[in-house]
Design a protein around this motif. Structure first.
Motif, PDB file in Angstrom:
ATOM      1  N   GLY A 115      39.323  41.287  43.447  1.00 39.59           N
ATOM      2  CA  GLY A 115      40.141  40.022  44.136  1.00 39.59           C
ATOM      3  C   GLY A 115      41.383  39.734  43.087  1.00 39.59           C
ATOM      4  N   TYR A 116      40.904  39.596  41.819  1.00 38.21           N
ATOM      5  CA  TYR A 116      42.297  39.216  40.845  1.00 38.21           C
ATOM      6  C   TYR A 116      43.081  40.281  40.652  1.00 38.21           C
ATOM      7  N   ALA A 117      42.888  41.604  40.661  1.00 36.88           N
ATOM      8  CA  ALA A 117      44.018  42.587  40.291  1.00 36.88           C
ATOM      9  C   ALA A 117      44.346  43.401  41.346  1.00 36.88           C
ATOM     10  N   HIS A 118      44.045  43.248  42.596  1.00 40.53           N
ATOM     11  CA  HIS A 118      44.129  43.794  43.829  1.00 40.53           C
ATOM     12  C   HIS A 118      44.128  45.182  43.586  1.00 40.53           C
ATOM     13  N   ALA A 119      43.027  45.814  42.865  1.00 48.56           N
ATOM     14  CA  ALA A 119      42.637  47.269  42.451  1.00 48.56           C
ATOM     15  C   ALA A 119      42.256  47.851  43.699  1.00 48.56           C
ATOM     16  N   LYS A 120      42.718  49.217  43.698  1.00 51.58           N
ATOM     17  CA  LYS A 120      42.128  50.291  44.428  1.00 51.58           C
ATOM     18  C   LYS A 120      40.958  50.782  43.847  1.00 51.58           C
ATOM     19  N   THR A 121      40.276  51.245  44.749  1.00 49.68           N
ATOM     20  CA  THR A 121      38.677  51.784  44.151  1.00 49.68           C
ATOM     21  C   THR A 121      38.328  53.088  44.966  1.00 49.68           C
TER      22      THR A 121
ATOM     23  N   THR B 186      42.300  51.292  39.963  1.00 55.36           N
ATOM     24  CA  THR B 186      43.539  51.381  39.776  1.00 55.36           C
ATOM     25  C   THR B 186      44.263  50.059  40.175  1.00 55.36           C
ATOM     26  N   SER B 187      45.178  49.703  39.146  1.00 51.00           N
ATOM     27  CA  SER B 187      46.009  48.518  39.538  1.00 51.00           C
ATOM     28  C   SER B 187      47.056  48.467  38.483  1.00 51.00           C
ATOM     29  N   GLY B 188      47.994  47.217  38.867  1.00 53.36           N
ATOM     30  CA  GLY B 188      49.102  47.037  37.981  1.00 53.36           C
ATOM     31  C   GLY B 188      48.734  46.856  36.329  1.00 53.36           C
ATOM     32  N   TYR B 189      47.408  46.503  36.218  1.00 48.71           N
ATOM     33  CA  TYR B 189      46.677  46.266  34.743  1.00 48.71           C
ATOM     34  C   TYR B 189      46.249  47.670  34.223  1.00 48.71           C
TER      35      TYR B 189
END
Length: 299
Positions: free
Chosen positions: A193-199, A223-226
């Protein structure tokens, strides 16, 4: 007339349908405060007498360079530490060699993520289930906060007054998070939810990856912008040193990297072995920092 009216309504619905996803995408982008994985640093605390040996061995292993070393107060309460960055193509390390006792909660956070807006990022983190271990405070070059996610995963968010400019990484390291099935769902929901991560979720990964041959475990790659994150969901019955490493470093050639590491005084704890789609090893740097290093399996 009815046909014309229906066509007008259908056209309006299609037009609105095409607008909504774009607006949603723009809103999601606006609430993602990541800057880039080259600004995400693993926080490594080592005894001050072994500080130089650790920092030098890290760049000798992965390449790159060290920033200028200084002695700073990086906490809101009185303290002093040696501090500098190891900027390598495989990932960045923030090294700390405290000359004073380490104030709580510092030393418990695994890494630091640069954000574009510290206040908004903290608000988003809290909204998504994190708690602040310390409220936001100023440092010599910006502002910082330490947050903890469900499952006890602690990390620092930081913001710089003047945005740094680091070279993009050749390979992106992975933040390796070990959890049991009790804690994993809440953590994954919060971080996604925070990082909008793909899983990418593998519920039957080979336990040999984490020193448990004959068992399976759940491996979630995010994977995310972080940057990259690997959430390892197991029964927690891990042989040493698994679970002590917090970062995995991707390199083009594992064997060549280990040769350089050994020459720099780095100890191999787990010999190179095939683990899924990678060849992996575990090492310990001077000062005690344990890391996983891997390269793709050649076909």
């Amino acid at each position: 007339m009815k046909i014309k009216l229906c066509l007008l309504v259908a056209t309006a619905l299609l037009t609105n349908a095409s607008v909504i996803p774009a607006a949603t995408a723009q809103q999601a982008a606006a609430t993602d405060y990541a800057v880039g994985p080259q600004y995400d640093t693993t926080h490594v605390y080592v005894p001050q007498e072994q500080y130089d040996a650790f920092m030098q061995s890290f760049v000798a292993t992965f390449g790159g360079k060290l920033s200028a070393q200084g002695q700073f107060q990086v906490t809101p309460t009185p303290s002093k530490t040696k501090s500098q960055l190891a900027l390598t193509p495989a990932g960045t390390v923030s090294g700390f060699g405290f000359l004073t006792p380490i104030p709580y909660p510092f030393g418990h956070e695994r890494n630091g993520y640069l954000v574009t807006d510290i206040d908004a990022a903290v608000a988003s983190a809290v909204k998504n289930g994190a708690v602040r271990l310390i409220t936001t405070f100023p440092d010599p070059i910006g502002r910082d906060v330490v947050v903890q996610w469900p499952g006890g995963v602690s990390m620092q968010l930081y913001w710089h007054t003047a945005k740094p400019n680091y070279t993009p990484l050749a390979t992106v390291p992975e933040n390796r998070v070990y959890l049991t099935a009790d804690a994993a769902p809440a953590f994954l929901k919060s971080w996604r939810g925070y990082a909008h991560a793909k899983t990418l979720d593998d519920k039957t990964a080979d336990g040999a990856d984490i020193g448990q041959p004959g068992k399976s475990y759940r491996r979630v790659r995010l994977t995310s912008g972080y940057g990259d994150m690997l959430v390892i969901v197991s029964d927690g019955q891990l042989p040493w040193p698994y679970g002590h490493e917090i970062t995995g470093y991707a390199v083009p050639n594992l064997q060549a990297t280990l040769v350089k590491a050994t020459a720099a005084g780095v100890e191999t704890l787990v010999a190179p072995h095939v683990a899924g789609d990678r060849q992996s090893a575990m090492v310990r740097f001077p000062g005690g920092y344990i890391a996983e290093i891997h390269s793709p399996v050649t076909q």
